[in-house]
Design an enzyme around this catalytic site. Structure first.
Site, PDB file in Angstrom:
ATOM      1  N   HIS A  47       0.859  -1.181   0.000  1.00  0.00           N
ATOM      2  CA  HIS A  47       0.000   0.000   0.000  1.00  0.00           C
ATOM      3  C   HIS A  47       0.899   1.235   0.000  1.00  0.00           C
ATOM      4  O   HIS A  47       2.018   1.207   0.527  1.00  0.00           O
ATOM      5  CB  HIS A  47      -0.888   0.024   1.234  1.00  0.00           C
ATOM      6  CG  HIS A  47      -1.960  -1.018   1.229  1.00  0.00           C
ATOM      7  ND1 HIS A  47      -3.051  -0.936   2.058  1.00  0.00           N
ATOM      8  CD2 HIS A  47      -2.120  -2.159   0.513  1.00  0.00           C
ATOM      9  CE1 HIS A  47      -3.841  -1.977   1.852  1.00  0.00           C
ATOM     10  NE2 HIS A  47      -3.279  -2.743   0.917  1.00  0.00           N
ATOM     11  N   GLU A  49       0.919   3.880   1.741  1.00  0.00           N
ATOM     12  CA  GLU A  49       1.365   4.322   3.070  1.00  0.00           C
ATOM     13  C   GLU A  49       2.557   3.511   3.561  1.00  0.00           C
ATOM     14  O   GLU A  49       3.537   4.078   4.061  1.00  0.00           O
ATOM     15  CB  GLU A  49       0.229   4.204   4.101  1.00  0.00           C
ATOM     16  CG  GLU A  49      -0.993   5.031   3.775  1.00  0.00           C
ATOM     17  CD  GLU A  49      -2.071   4.256   3.030  1.00  0.00           C
ATOM     18  OE1 GLU A  49      -3.257   4.497   3.306  1.00  0.00           O
ATOM     19  OE2 GLU A  49      -1.730   3.405   2.182  1.00  0.00           O
ATOM     20  N   CYS A  77      -6.218   1.992   5.808  1.00  0.00           N
ATOM     21  CA  CYS A  77      -6.803   0.748   6.303  1.00  0.00           C
ATOM     22  C   CYS A  77      -6.167   0.403   7.656  1.00  0.00           C
ATOM     23  O   CYS A  77      -5.263   1.103   8.123  1.00  0.00           O
ATOM     24  CB  CYS A  77      -6.551  -0.378   5.289  1.00  0.00           C
ATOM     25  SG  CYS A  77      -4.816  -0.893   5.172  1.00  0.00           S
ATOM     26  N   CYS A  80      -2.305  -0.114   7.479  1.00  0.00           N
ATOM     27  CA  CYS A  80      -1.561   1.132   7.323  1.00  0.00           C
ATOM     28  C   CYS A  80      -1.663   2.009   8.564  1.00  0.00           C
ATOM     29  O   CYS A  80      -0.691   2.654   8.955  1.00  0.00           O
ATOM     30  CB  CYS A  80      -2.031   1.863   6.078  1.00  0.00           C
ATOM     31  SG  CYS A  80      -1.633   0.950   4.564  1.00  0.00           S
TER      32      CYS A  80
END
Length: 143
Positions: A47, A49, A77, A80
């Site tokens: 992801h 992040e 999420c 993260c």
């Protein structure tokens, strides 16, 4: 947020869910930028992040980013949000909310849990419509 949105656009062009992230230091200098690479890397943890936090820690040469801020185009999420907490970021700025997968203002609300190690200052809704439009167009094209 402009640079994070540019990263999100790059992700979309690669067929990735259009999420972009940027880490800025205490002086306001960008020290890292990334976008989702889940499909490209075949890595569920890739992801934006997580990738940008790893880059920023390498640039800074330290495991904590206490004087840094994260700008991301979508509400993080749970994975993260956990990484953000462990990295001890000073502030989190995000654009679009994620009612389904978000874990800051929705879902598990990671930073509100007693077990959360560190809670950054949180600012949501910055350029939300631009980020939401990118996501909507991406998923319309996928269907």
């Amino acid at each position: 947020m402009k640079l994070a949105l540019q990263q999100a656009q790059k992700a979309a062009e690669l067929g990735e869910v259009p999420v972009g992230a940027v880490v800025v230091d205490a002086n306001g200098d960008v020290i890292a930028a990334a976008h989702n690479r889940v499909e490209t890397d075949q890595d569920a943890t890739a992801h934006a992040e997580c990738l940008v936090l790893r880059q920023a820690m390498q640039v800074k040469g330290q495991k904590f980013l206490e004087k840094c801020d994260l700008w991301v185009t979508l509400e993080p999420c749970a994975m993260c949000a956990g990484a953000i907490s462990h990295a001890r970021l000073r502030r989190l700025y995000y654009a679009a909310e994620d009612k389904k997968g978000g874990a800051v203002e929705h879902g598990s609300r990671v930073f509100s849990q007693k077990t959360c190690h560190h809670k950054p200052e949180i600012y949501g809704g910055i350029s939300a419509s631009k980020a939401a439009d990118l996501l909507t167009l991406f998923f319309v094209d996928k269907r």
